[in-house]
Design a protein around this motif. Structure first.
Motif, short mmCIF file in Angstrom:
data_model
loop_
_atom_site.label_atom_id
_atom_site.label_comp_id
_atom_site.label_asym_id
_atom_site.label_seq_id
_atom_site.Cartn_x
_atom_site.Cartn_y
_atom_site.Cartn_z
N LEU A 139 0.81 -1.22 0.00
CA LEU A 139 0.00 0.00 0.00
C LEU A 139 0.84 1.27 0.00
O LEU A 139 0.59 2.18 -0.79
CB LEU A 139 -0.98 0.00 1.19
CG LEU A 139 -1.93 1.18 1.24
CD1 LEU A 139 -2.71 1.33 -0.06
CD2 LEU A 139 -2.90 1.04 2.41
N TYR A 140 1.86 1.33 0.86
CA TYR A 140 2.65 2.57 0.91
C TYR A 140 3.45 2.80 -0.38
O TYR A 140 3.44 3.91 -0.91
CB TYR A 140 3.55 2.62 2.16
CG TYR A 140 4.22 3.98 2.28
CD1 TYR A 140 3.46 5.12 2.50
CD2 TYR A 140 5.59 4.12 2.12
CE1 TYR A 140 4.05 6.38 2.57
CE2 TYR A 140 6.19 5.36 2.19
CZ TYR A 140 5.42 6.49 2.42
OH TYR A 140 6.01 7.72 2.49
N PRO A 141 4.12 1.78 -0.92
CA PRO A 141 4.77 1.96 -2.22
C PRO A 141 3.79 2.44 -3.29
O PRO A 141 4.12 3.28 -4.13
CB PRO A 141 5.31 0.57 -2.55
CG PRO A 141 5.48 -0.09 -1.24
CD PRO A 141 4.43 0.45 -0.34
N SER A 142 2.57 1.92 -3.24
CA SER A 142 1.54 2.31 -4.19
C SER A 142 1.17 3.78 -3.99
O SER A 142 1.05 4.56 -4.95
CB SER A 142 0.35 1.38 -4.00
OG SER A 142 -0.75 1.82 -4.71
N MET A 143 1.02 4.19 -2.72
CA MET A 143 0.74 5.60 -2.43
C MET A 143 1.90 6.49 -2.86
O MET A 143 1.71 7.60 -3.36
CB MET A 143 0.47 5.78 -0.93
CG MET A 143 -0.84 5.18 -0.46
SD MET A 143 -0.99 5.16 1.34
CE MET A 143 -1.30 6.88 1.66
N GLY A 144 3.11 5.99 -2.68
CA GLY A 144 4.32 6.73 -3.07
C GLY A 144 4.33 7.00 -4.56
O GLY A 144 4.67 8.10 -5.01
N LYS A 145 3.94 5.99 -5.34
CA LYS A 145 3.88 6.15 -6.79
C LYS A 145 2.84 7.22 -7.14
O LYS A 145 3.07 8.05 -8.04
CB LYS A 145 3.49 4.80 -7.40
CG LYS A 145 3.78 4.64 -8.85
CD LYS A 145 5.24 4.32 -9.15
CE LYS A 145 5.44 2.86 -9.51
NZ LYS A 145 6.82 2.50 -9.80
N MET A 146 1.72 7.23 -6.44
CA MET A 146 0.68 8.23 -6.69
C MET A 146 1.16 9.63 -6.32
O MET A 146 0.86 10.61 -7.01
CB MET A 146 -0.60 7.88 -5.92
CG MET A 146 -1.27 6.59 -6.37
SD MET A 146 -1.44 6.43 -8.17
CE MET A 146 -2.65 7.71 -8.49
N MET A 147 1.91 9.74 -5.20
CA MET A 147 2.46 11.05 -4.79
C MET A 147 3.39 11.56 -5.89
O MET A 147 3.39 12.75 -6.21
CB MET A 147 3.23 10.92 -3.47
CG MET A 147 2.34 10.72 -2.26
SD MET A 147 3.33 10.69 -0.73
CE MET A 147 3.02 9.04 -0.15
N ALA A 148 4.18 10.65 -6.46
CA ALA A 148 5.10 11.03 -7.53
C ALA A 148 4.33 11.55 -8.74
O ALA A 148 4.63 12.61 -9.28
CB ALA A 148 5.97 9.84 -7.92
#
Ligand code: PMP
Length: 282
Positions: A151-160
């Protein structure tokens, strides 16, 4: 598409997993992604070895031998006429009444499917490079285990994406750990610098192969952590993963690296890596 579920090859519409599966309820499972180029598996042995390690670290028994896994991978490539793409493999602890304690008798759930990516190795992005932003690394402390807890890596990609970048580098105690789904590198004065192995990062299969290629080509390698500031001042930067191979990074938190074009070391490593891996593909 034909997929594999617990011993059966089925059309994807017919494949089923229990709603009580601990992978679904608790992210209690591990995975691997293996690239396919020209119908052959890239570094299958490396992925099989890491899968065994992930399972062992979570006290899960290996549901299949390496030979059986290879057979399933090949069967899926054949049945789907896969030329370029990837094979996703997931093993969860299985279905059981919901309980934080591990069930004693659950049978692991094994799922594999293919994803076609025509021209995967000729990704035009490798010619222009990607932009990354930095975000805090707030993941759990066992990132060396390849769990489906993404989930956090996925959120990180969205933040990017929201920031107009392509990916995020994660920072802990002032140092870059890795990318959301890749290992991170900088190049300074011809030397390749990447974080040392530990529980803080995933032990990338591509990382291991790329560092081996670099050393064989007499390139200097230093395994240590680096800061975002050091990365911004580097000559080049790049990432590695099973599906991106070696991908140049040309911008970090808005700062352009060098002339803004992919670096020579990254380009050379990408070439050597793809060459070597294609030769050894099974
Ligand atoms: N780090 C993380 C967090 C990842 O998710 C991945 C890819 N799954 C990697 C590194 C790269 O590992 P590999 O080279 O084995 O694909």
């Amino acid at each position: 598409r034909t997929v594999y579920v617990n011993g059966d090859y089925l059309p994807e519409e017919e494949a089923k997993v229990s709603i009580f599966d601990r992978g679904f309820l608790m992210a209690d499972g591990v995975y691997e992604v293996t690239s396919v180029l020209g119908g052959k598996l890239i570094d299958f042995a490396g992925h099989a070895r890491r899968l065994a390690r992930s399972l062992n670290e979570l006290d899960m028994k290996a549901p299949l031998t390496e030979d059986e896994l290879l057979e399933i991978h090949r069967e899926l490539v054949a049945r789907n006429e896969l030329v370029d793409g990837m094979i996703y493999l997931q093993v969860t602890r299985g279905a059981a009444d919901r309980d934080f304690a591990f069930p004693v008798d659950a049978e692991p759930t094994v799922v594999l499917f293919t994803q076609s990516k025509p021209g995967l190795a000729d990704n035009p992005v490798a010619k222009t490079g990607i932009k990354v932003i930095s975000i805090p690394d707030i993941r759990w402390g066992r990132r060396d285990i390849k769990t489906v807890q993404l989930l956090y890596p996925s959120m990180g990609k969205m933040m990017a994406k929201k920031a107009g970048a392509d990916d995020a580098w994660l920072v802990e105690d002032g140092k870059v750990t890795e990318g959301t789904s890749n290992n991170a590198y900088i190049v300074k004065g011809g030397k390749i610098i990447t974080r040392q192995l530990g529980n803080e990062i995933l032990h990338g299969i591509t990382r291991a192969a790329v560092l081996r290629c670099a050393r064989e080509a007499q390139m200097e390698v230093e395994e240590r952590a680096f800061t975002i500031e050091e990365a911004q001042a580097a000559d080049e930067a790049f990432i590695t993963s099973a599906s991106a191979f070696v991908m140049p990074v040309v911008e970090i938190d808005g700062a352009t690296l060098g002339d803004g074009k992919p670096g020579r070391v990254a380009a050379r490593l990408r070439e050597i890596y793809l060459d070597e891996m294609r030769k050894a593909a099974v």
